[in-house]
Structure formats: C-alpha cells, structure tokens
Design an enzyme around this catalytic site. Sequence first.
Site, short mmCIF file in Angstrom:
data_model
loop_
_atom_site.label_atom_id
_atom_site.label_comp_id
_atom_site.label_asym_id
_atom_site.label_seq_id
_atom_site.Cartn_x
_atom_site.Cartn_y
_atom_site.Cartn_z
N TYR A 99 -1.73 0.14 10.15
CA TYR A 99 -2.09 -0.62 9.06
C TYR A 99 -0.80 -0.47 7.92
CZ TYR A 99 -3.41 -1.21 4.06
OH TYR A 99 -3.61 -1.52 2.78
N SER A 144 0.90 -1.35 0.01
CA SER A 144 -0.03 0.02 0.03
C SER A 144 0.77 1.32 0.00
CB SER A 144 -0.84 -0.23 1.09
OG SER A 144 -1.41 1.23 1.48
N LYS A 168 2.25 -3.33 6.73
CA LYS A 168 2.55 -3.53 5.18
C LYS A 168 3.95 -3.36 5.04
CE LYS A 168 -1.55 -4.35 3.34
NZ LYS A 168 -2.00 -5.29 2.33
N GLY A 193 -4.39 12.88 9.87
CA GLY A 193 -3.44 11.78 9.14
C GLY A 193 -3.63 12.21 7.55
#
Length: 329
Positions: free
Chosen positions: A143, A119, A147, A286
């Site tokens: 998250y 991602s 990754k 963010g």
Amino acid sequence: MSEGKILVIGGAGYIGSHVVKALNESLFAVTVYDNFSTGQECNLFPDNKLVKGDILDSAKLEQTMSEGFDAVIHLAAKKAVGESMEKPDFYAKNNLIGSINIFNAMLKNGVQNIVFSSSAAVYGTPQYIPVDEQHPTNPINFYGFTKLEIEKVMNWYSELKNFNYIALRYFNAVGYAADGSVCGMEKNPQNLQPIVMENITGKREKIFVFGNDYETPDGTCLRDYIHVEDLASAHVLSVKHLMKNHSSHIFNLGTGKGTSVLEIIQSVERVTGKKVNYEIAPRRAGDPAVLTASSKSAETVLGWKPEYTNIDDIIKTVWNMELKNNGKL
Ligand code: UDP
C-alpha cells in the site's frame, strides 16, 4: 459565484466526504466522482453533483473532466495495508493504474492542479521522530509503495507538463464531522478507532491490542491521531494554494502528539461511559513503536494548524456520529 470548480474523486468515502463538506463550506462548487466500493450514498451532500464512476474507467474520467475543473482531489485509492500484501495485483491496478488514468485525463483536458491523499506509510519504519518530509522514504507494505510511486509520477508530470500537485501524507485519521452530518460507519474497518467503536456498539465482541511490550510509557504503540476535519481543512488550503501559486509540494499532516492504543481505549470508555472488551495479543508485523509527524511545512506554506489536539474531543465527535446514526445505543 463559487470560489472554484473542484472534482473530488472518492468523495463519498470517509475522508472524501469530510473534504467535500469543507469545500462546500468554503463556497467551492464540487462534483463527487465515486464507485461506491467503500463510499456510501449517505455521505453525499445535496448541493453536489454526482458521477458514479470508477478510476479504471478512463473514458468516464475524460468525459467528466471535459467540463473543466480548477482542481482535482484524488482520494480514491484502496487503503487496507493487510489486503495490499495479499493482493498486490489488485492494489497495483487500482492505485497505480487508476491514478495514472486520473492524471492523464487531467492532461487531456487541461486540468492543472491536483491534491493527492498520500500516507505516512511512504516512510516505512521511522528512523527518527517526529517524521518530517525529509525523512527517507522506504515503505514496508505494498500500500505504502503504491502511494510513493504515485507521488513520483506526479513529480515527473510536474516537471514535464502543466501539472501542479500537493501530496498530503496523512498520519492516523480519526473522528467525524462534529455536527454529525457524515453518516460514517465504514464497511469492514481495518483501523483502531472504528474497530473499538464496533465493540462499543455491539458489532464486534472483542478487540485485540497488538502488543503491550513496546518501549513506550504503557507498552502499547503510539500514533499521531489527526481529526478528519483538520485533514479536510488542509485540502481546502491546498486547493487555494495550487490555484494561486501553481507550485507543487509534499506535506505531512499530523498533530505531532503520540497517543497509545490503551489511551484510545480509555478515552472511548470515558466518553461513552461503556467498557471496551479487549485482550492483549501478540505484536502485529511491521508496527513501529512510535510514529508521529512534524507538520511544520504545512503550517509554514499553507498556514495550516490542527484544531483538535485533545483525544477526548476527537472521540466525542465519533460518539456523536454513532448516537445520531445508530439511534439509541
Ligand atoms: N491496533 C490494535 N488493534 C486493532 C487495530 C489496531 O492494537 O485491532 C493498533 C495497531 O497495532 C497500531 C495502532 O492500533 O499500533 C493504530 O493502528 P491502525 O491500523 O489504526 O493504524 P496504522 O498505525 O497501522 O496506520
């Protein structure tokens, strides 16, 4: 004769089912492995073998891989950014341990090639635009951290073992199969496009636009929306590349073009002929103002280029899917 035997883990999900469709069309023999936590039965194709299993079940992974595969495609990680900040333990277990289970099952069974769905979240706040693969990685949510860590494990394995990987760093995946063959309708969607469509189809009363005071032409954030069938074609090219060249790579996948939140809403209104009920809300924590990709490496090494570049063409594929699966709207 098939082009090769591929195990698609997470093959019943939104991106996974499009990848399976593209592999079928390129004459690969595909087995889908999915726990149906977010995947859907209606996303399966009759040609494919199905294993119902979880990536935390190492015994099942090992047993499945003992059949032998030319490559694995791993799309089974959890992907909701907000949830990853609330439940890091759940994300660590699923994404980190689950991925390591997959890699170790591959090593045990001599399966050497993997395509991993990574991602743009690995980059964090962009320092320059468009973001290329040399851009520093500094994830700002759990998250994205998972990754990036998974990519690092793959990189070590590729140095130490017979293990080749291609990590595909997706930007914003949108759209549906143009022929309506994927049933779609994600459960509890978290991203802009399905949320807007839920308003159009009456499942959601109102949507919120997170901030209209960014330094962008209309004040809302710009993202690089890439059609899911273009993402899928990159997986097919990656599998072919791994089977032929046995070399590992990391590629960004985007169009290079930024589209704003309001432009998405306007496109949905043009394509569907319906009004989106939206309200301007405060910025979401963010969110960078602009995030676009340079995909030059994928173009040079894989010969990949996105076919969809016009946002209305992309939204038409979503509307087509909704009309087909939701009946009269
Ligand atoms: N967005 C929004 N309302 C929503 C969901 C998303 O305004 O209900 C905005 C979000 O702030 C971002 C863009 O849409 O600017 C894309 O967000 P999404 O969550 O789809 O993807 P992300 O860019 O976070 O990967």
